[in-house]
Design a protein around this motif. Structure first.
Motif, PDB file in Angstrom:
ATOM      1  N   LEU A 193      12.556 -11.686  69.225  1.00  0.00           N
ATOM      2  CA  LEU A 193      11.205 -11.189  69.623  1.00  0.00           C
ATOM      3  C   LEU A 193      11.179  -9.684  69.053  1.00  0.00           C
ATOM      4  O   LEU A 193      11.923  -8.905  69.568  1.00  0.00           O
ATOM      5  CB  LEU A 193      10.939 -10.964  71.062  1.00  0.00           C
ATOM      6  N   SER A 194      10.380  -9.562  68.139  1.00  0.00           N
ATOM      7  CA  SER A 194      10.150  -7.901  67.435  1.00  0.00           C
ATOM      8  C   SER A 194       8.867  -7.471  67.566  1.00  0.00           C
ATOM      9  O   SER A 194       7.739  -8.214  66.961  1.00  0.00           O
ATOM     10  CB  SER A 194      10.736  -8.020  66.316  1.00  0.00           C
ATOM     11  N   ARG A 195       8.565  -6.390  68.381  1.00  0.00           N
ATOM     12  CA  ARG A 195       7.367  -5.881  68.504  1.00  0.00           C
ATOM     13  C   ARG A 195       7.584  -4.426  68.563  1.00  0.00           C
ATOM     14  O   ARG A 195       6.614  -3.512  68.212  1.00  0.00           O
ATOM     15  CB  ARG A 195       6.350  -6.429  69.570  1.00  0.00           C
ATOM     16  N   HIS A 196       8.759  -4.105  69.309  1.00  0.00           N
ATOM     17  CA  HIS A 196       8.821  -2.650  69.618  1.00  0.00           C
ATOM     18  C   HIS A 196       9.351  -2.008  68.283  1.00  0.00           C
ATOM     19  O   HIS A 196       9.835  -2.438  67.570  1.00  0.00           O
ATOM     20  CB  HIS A 196      10.023  -2.439  70.798  1.00  0.00           C
ATOM     21  N   ASN A 238       9.969 -16.024  89.649  1.00  0.00           N
ATOM     22  CA  ASN A 238       9.444 -17.481  89.692  1.00  0.00           C
ATOM     23  C   ASN A 238       8.395 -17.760  88.278  1.00  0.00           C
ATOM     24  O   ASN A 238       7.815 -18.645  88.443  1.00  0.00           O
ATOM     25  CB  ASN A 238       8.653 -17.518  90.680  1.00  0.00           C
ATOM     26  N   THR A 239       8.772 -16.888  87.463  1.00  0.00           N
ATOM     27  CA  THR A 239       8.100 -17.356  85.888  1.00  0.00           C
ATOM     28  C   THR A 239       9.096 -16.968  84.790  1.00  0.00           C
ATOM     29  O   THR A 239      10.211 -16.763  85.061  1.00  0.00           O
ATOM     30  CB  THR A 239       6.774 -16.599  85.921  1.00  0.00           C
ATOM     31  N   HIS A 240       8.580 -17.363  83.720  1.00  0.00           N
ATOM     32  CA  HIS A 240       9.249 -17.269  82.473  1.00  0.00           C
ATOM     33  C   HIS A 240       8.259 -15.822  81.629  1.00  0.00           C
ATOM     34  O   HIS A 240       8.596 -15.798  80.483  1.00  0.00           O
ATOM     35  CB  HIS A 240       9.355 -18.443  81.638  1.00  0.00           C
ATOM     36  N   LEU A 241       7.717 -15.208  82.360  1.00  0.00           N
ATOM     37  CA  LEU A 241       7.117 -13.902  81.637  1.00  0.00           C
ATOM     38  C   LEU A 241       8.112 -12.889  81.696  1.00  0.00           C
ATOM     39  O   LEU A 241       8.389 -12.390  82.640  1.00  0.00           O
ATOM     40  CB  LEU A 241       6.079 -13.674  82.545  1.00  0.00           C
ATOM     41  N   LEU A 242       8.205 -12.452  80.483  1.00  0.00           N
ATOM     42  CA  LEU A 242       9.351 -11.420  80.153  1.00  0.00           C
ATOM     43  C   LEU A 242       8.671 -10.141  80.008  1.00  0.00           C
ATOM     44  O   LEU A 242       7.456 -10.320  79.147  1.00  0.00           O
ATOM     45  CB  LEU A 242      10.156 -11.892  79.059  1.00  0.00           C
ATOM     46  N   GLY A 291       9.958   0.018  75.904  1.00  0.00           N
ATOM     47  CA  GLY A 291      10.632   0.608  75.061  1.00  0.00           C
ATOM     48  C   GLY A 291      10.257   2.067  75.087  1.00  0.00           C
ATOM     49  O   GLY A 291       9.463   2.679  75.503  1.00  0.00           O
ATOM     50  N   GLU A 292      11.055   2.913  74.228  1.00  0.00           N
ATOM     51  CA  GLU A 292      11.118   4.283  73.817  1.00  0.00           C
ATOM     52  C   GLU A 292       9.768   4.403  72.863  1.00  0.00           C
ATOM     53  O   GLU A 292       9.515   5.556  72.701  1.00  0.00           O
ATOM     54  CB  GLU A 292      12.398   4.877  73.152  1.00  0.00           C
ATOM     55  N   ASP A 293       9.392   3.387  72.512  1.00  0.00           N
ATOM     56  CA  ASP A 293       8.046   3.601  71.605  1.00  0.00           C
ATOM     57  C   ASP A 293       6.949   3.894  72.401  1.00  0.00           C
ATOM     58  O   ASP A 293       5.615   3.783  72.046  1.00  0.00           O
ATOM     59  CB  ASP A 293       7.886   2.539  70.563  1.00  0.00           C
ATOM     60  N   GLY A 294       7.026   3.619  73.791  1.00  0.00           N
ATOM     61  CA  GLY A 294       5.720   3.756  74.719  1.00  0.00           C
ATOM     62  C   GLY A 294       5.049   2.469  74.950  1.00  0.00           C
ATOM     63  O   GLY A 294       4.097   2.486  75.537  1.00  0.00           O
ATOM     64  N   LYS A 295       5.677   1.240  74.565  1.00  0.00           N
ATOM     65  CA  LYS A 295       5.008   0.024  74.694  1.00  0.00           C
ATOM     66  C   LYS A 295       5.682  -0.812  75.655  1.00  0.00           C
ATOM     67  O   LYS A 295       7.219  -0.830  75.794  1.00  0.00           O
ATOM     68  CB  LYS A 295       5.189  -0.715  73.610  1.00  0.00           C
ATOM     69  N   LEU A 296       5.058  -1.464  76.562  1.00  0.00           N
ATOM     70  CA  LEU A 296       5.350  -2.270  77.639  1.00  0.00           C
ATOM     71  C   LEU A 296       5.056  -3.634  77.205  1.00  0.00           C
ATOM     72  O   LEU A 296       3.792  -3.792  77.368  1.00  0.00           O
ATOM     73  CB  LEU A 296       5.097  -1.924  79.004  1.00  0.00           C
ATOM     74  N   CYS A 297       5.727  -4.520  76.573  1.00  0.00           N
ATOM     75  CA  CYS A 297       5.311  -6.016  76.353  1.00  0.00           C
ATOM     76  C   CYS A 297       5.448  -6.907  77.135  1.00  0.00           C
ATOM     77  O   CYS A 297       6.559  -6.913  77.844  1.00  0.00           O
ATOM     78  CB  CYS A 297       5.964  -6.029  74.713  1.00  0.00           C
ATOM     79  N   LEU A 298       4.560  -7.889  77.157  1.00  0.00           N
ATOM     80  CA  LEU A 298       4.645  -8.912  78.068  1.00  0.00           C
ATOM     81  C   LEU A 298       4.728 -10.208  77.132  1.00  0.00           C
ATOM     82  O   LEU A 298       3.772 -10.407  76.305  1.00  0.00           O
ATOM     83  CB  LEU A 298       3.432  -9.130  79.149  1.00  0.00           C
ATOM     84  N   LEU A 314       4.113 -12.909  72.621  1.00  0.00           N
ATOM     85  CA  LEU A 314       3.435 -11.596  72.951  1.00  0.00           C
ATOM     86  C   LEU A 314       2.205 -12.000  73.425  1.00  0.00           C
ATOM     87  O   LEU A 314       1.196 -12.491  72.797  1.00  0.00           O
ATOM     88  CB  LEU A 314       3.183 -10.613  71.924  1.00  0.00           C
ATOM     89  N   THR A 315       2.009 -11.740  74.910  1.00  0.00           N
ATOM     90  CA  THR A 315       0.426 -11.839  75.617  1.00  0.00           C
ATOM     91  C   THR A 315      -0.134 -10.745  75.731  1.00  0.00           C
ATOM     92  O   THR A 315      -1.401 -10.777  75.803  1.00  0.00           O
ATOM     93  CB  THR A 315       0.727 -12.818  76.550  1.00  0.00           C
TER      94      THR A 315
END
Length: 122
Positions: A38-41, A53-57, A61-68, A75-76
């Motif tokens: 998975l690459s977005r950061h 209780n889910t598979h939501l990860l 990151g230090e880039d200021g993004k919090l990815c779900l 990426l959602t």
């Protein structure tokens, strides 16, 4: 490194590992473990954790993004708010809130939205 606390279709949990600005997600398929990246950061991933209780990860990151990432695949949602980047994250034990710490000492909390509209600031 983070393990999901629920099993995937194969009956095994999903394993995620962060490395620099990427995340490798391992899922058992029959007898072998398959990986996807998975690459977005755009900078170092500091913390990863599955929602209880889910598979939501979630990845911070230090880039200021919090990815779900849904099922550790797609990426959602991208959450932001720490201009100097994130240093850590943690899910509420019931999974309805997500907290993250910024490199400048910020604490940001998001709550699960109504009607499946993702997470918004609490």
């Amino acid at each position: 490194m983070a393990w999901s606390d629920t099993s995937s279709k194969s009956g095994a949990p999903i394993l995620a590992v962060s490395s620099v600005e990427g995340i490798a997600v391992w899922e058992k398929q029959s007898h072998d473990w398959d990986a996807r990246v998975l690459s977005r950061h755009e900078d170092v991933v500091q913390s990863i954790q599955f929602q209880p209780n889910t598979h939501l990860l979630a990845s911070a990151g230090e880039d200021g993004k919090l990815c779900l990432w849904n099922k550790g695949k797609r990426l959602t949602q991208i959450l932001d708010g720490a201009n100097a980047g994130f240093s850590c994250l943690s899910w509420h034990p019931q999974g309805h809130q997500l907290a993250a710490g910024g490199n400048n000492g910020e604490l940001i909390i998001w709550s699960k939205g109504t009607r499946g509209h993702g997470f918004g600031r609490a």
